[in-house]
Design an enzyme around this catalytic site. Structure first.
Site, PDB file in Angstrom:
ATOM      1  N   LYS A  51     -23.920   0.470 -50.458  1.00 12.23           N
ATOM      2  CA  LYS A  51     -24.215   0.476 -51.892  1.00 12.23           C
ATOM      3  C   LYS A  51     -23.868  -0.858 -52.575  1.00 12.23           C
ATOM      4  O   LYS A  51     -24.437  -1.197 -53.605  1.00 12.23           O
ATOM      5  CB  LYS A  51     -23.457   1.601 -52.600  1.00 12.23           C
ATOM      6  CG  LYS A  51     -23.969   2.994 -52.291  1.00 12.23           C
ATOM      7  CD  LYS A  51     -25.167   3.344 -53.142  1.00 12.23           C
ATOM      8  CE  LYS A  51     -25.521   4.816 -53.210  1.00 12.23           C
ATOM      9  NZ  LYS A  51     -25.226   5.668 -52.082  1.00 12.23           N
ATOM     10  N   SER A 301     -24.570   4.508 -42.828  1.00 13.00           N
ATOM     11  CA  SER A 301     -24.626   3.998 -44.207  1.00 13.00           C
ATOM     12  C   SER A 301     -23.285   3.948 -44.923  1.00 13.00           C
ATOM     13  O   SER A 301     -23.160   3.271 -45.942  1.00 13.00           O
ATOM     14  CB  SER A 301     -25.615   4.839 -45.013  1.00 13.00           C
ATOM     15  OG  SER A 301     -25.302   6.211 -44.887  1.00 13.00           O
TER      16      SER A 301
HETATM   17  C1  LIG Z   1     -25.875   6.606 -51.479  1.00 12.60           C
HETATM   18  C2  LIG Z   1     -25.737   6.862 -50.038  1.00 12.60           C
HETATM   19  C3  LIG Z   1     -26.835   7.235 -49.240  1.00 12.60           C
HETATM   20  C4  LIG Z   1     -28.216   7.483 -49.813  1.00 12.60           C
HETATM   21  O1  LIG Z   1     -28.773   6.348 -50.420  1.00 12.60           O
HETATM   22  P1  LIG Z   1     -30.000   6.483 -51.434  1.00 12.60           P
HETATM   23  O2  LIG Z   1     -30.311   5.102 -51.833  1.00 12.60           O
HETATM   24  O3  LIG Z   1     -29.527   7.340 -52.592  1.00 12.60           O
HETATM   25  O4  LIG Z   1     -31.094   7.171 -50.709  1.00 12.60           O
HETATM   26  C5  LIG Z   1     -26.632   7.389 -47.883  1.00 12.60           C
HETATM   27  N1  LIG Z   1     -25.420   7.225 -47.325  1.00 12.60           N
HETATM   28  C6  LIG Z   1     -24.345   6.864 -48.042  1.00 12.60           C
HETATM   29  C7  LIG Z   1     -23.037   6.698 -47.344  1.00 12.60           C
HETATM   30  C8  LIG Z   1     -24.458   6.673 -49.434  1.00 12.60           C
HETATM   31  O5  LIG Z   1     -23.380   6.326 -50.148  1.00 12.60           O
END
Ligand SMILES: *Cc1c(COP(=O)(O)O)cnc(C)c1O
Length: 315
Positions: A51, A301
């Site tokens: 993010k 992510s």
């Molecule tokens: C926000 C987030 C997502 C999803 O991202 P989007 O842009 O909302 O689709 C996935 N994994 C993690 C760890 C996140 O913080």
């Protein structure tokens, strides 16, 4: 799609504010997946999630224009990212969080120098409050995904994957509001359209799957999936058209499959990943795409999980 030049500019804007995260491999994982797997390790990113890419781009551009206060409405990874970037740029950040925010999340935001305002229990209450606070003193509201500069920032992860994984045939990406996948699609499809991009959602938070089937944005009810970063009720207004145009496939996974993926990452790769962060790997391991014998990349992510939750979730 987000213009490729915009994503390349974002990469320049955020250089120095973020880590170029490694891609990791594991022989054990390759065997389990039946593919050559490269884990794009955004759980090792600054603030513990991707993010910060979008936040660094959007907040950085605002700061360049003289903005000295940014506001957002997320208690999770986006809130931490905005607070961290504002701290690096020496501007103020106000993060509107739910009344029942966990102490761990609140203290992480405060540790980055963010100021916390508590409001309501739903994002429907928090977002207008954040927009109001921003409007009151010349601040700027920083959306979590539905914004071209946020998507461009997230897309830089896609550019890195293409550089770090030569011969990559497919990329697995978790889908919440769709900022990450819209950014990655924009980066990948304008440079290497042959690379397949697969979205992965929890089965109880399948708003993007239902929307793709319907051909328009569909809202779902509240979900309690353990993947709290993917609980958005409806795809973004700006992200969804990109997903609809360019996504190759979207699959769903159960919370149990996510817990298995977290456990495999712990045992096989020694990596601590939060539920949302393990969702794309759960998608690959489900075998639902039929992709085999390929070189693939999986976006881990995020890695923000408390010790208590982690212990409870591992199998
Ligand atoms: C926000 C987030 C997502 C999803 O991202 P989007 O842009 O909302 O689709 C996935 N994994 C993690 C760890 C996140 O913080």
């Amino acid at each position: 799609m987000i213009d490729l030049q915009k994503i390349r500019r974002a990469a320049g804007n955020i250089e120095g504010m973020i880590h170029r995260t490694p891609v990791m491999t594991s022989g054990r994982l390759d065997k389990l997946a039946g593919n050559e797997v490269f884990l794009k390790s955004e759980h090792l990113q600054k603030t513990g999630s991707f993010k910060i890419r979008g936040a660094a781009n959007k907040v950085g551009l605002a700061a360049k224009e003289g903005v000295t206060h940014v506001v957002t409405a997320s208690s999770g990874n986006h809130g931490q990212a905005v607070a961290c970037v504002a701290g690096m740029l020496s501007i103020r950040a106000t993060i509107v969080v739910p009344e029942d925010v966990s102490p761990a999340k609140a203290s992480a935001i405060r540790a980055y120098g963010g100021q916390i305002v508590k409001c309501g229990l739903t994002s429907a209450e928090r977002i207008p409050e954040a927009v109001r606070i921003a409007g009151d003193d010349g601040g700027v509201f920083i959306p979590p995904y539905d914004d071209p500069e946020i998507m461009a920032g997230q897309g830089t992860a896609g550019l890195e994957i293409l550089e770090q994984v030569p011969g990559c045939g497919a990329i697995f990406v978790p889908v919440g509001g769709g900022g990450l996948i819209a950014g990655i699609l924009s980066a990948v499809k304008q440079t290497r359209p042959d690379v397949r991009v697969i979205g992965v959602e929890p089965d109880t938070a399948n708003d993007t799957q239902l929307s793709l089937e319907a051909g328009r944005r569909i809202a779902i009810g509240a979900t309690g999936t353990i993947a709290d970063g993917l609980r958005t009720a409806i795809p973004g207004e700006l992200t969804f058209p990109i997903v609809r145009e360019a996504l190759d496939d979207l699959i769903t996974v159960t919370d149990m499959e996510i817990r298995k993926a977290m456990t495999i990452l712990f045992e096989g790769a020694k990596q601590v990943v939060e539920p949302s962060g393990a969702t794309a790997l759960a998608g690959l391991l489900s075998g639902k795409t039929g992709i085999r014998g390929m070189r693939v990349s999986v976006v881990l992510s995020g890695g923000n999980v408390t010790p208590a939750d982690y212990g409870r979730l591992l199998l």
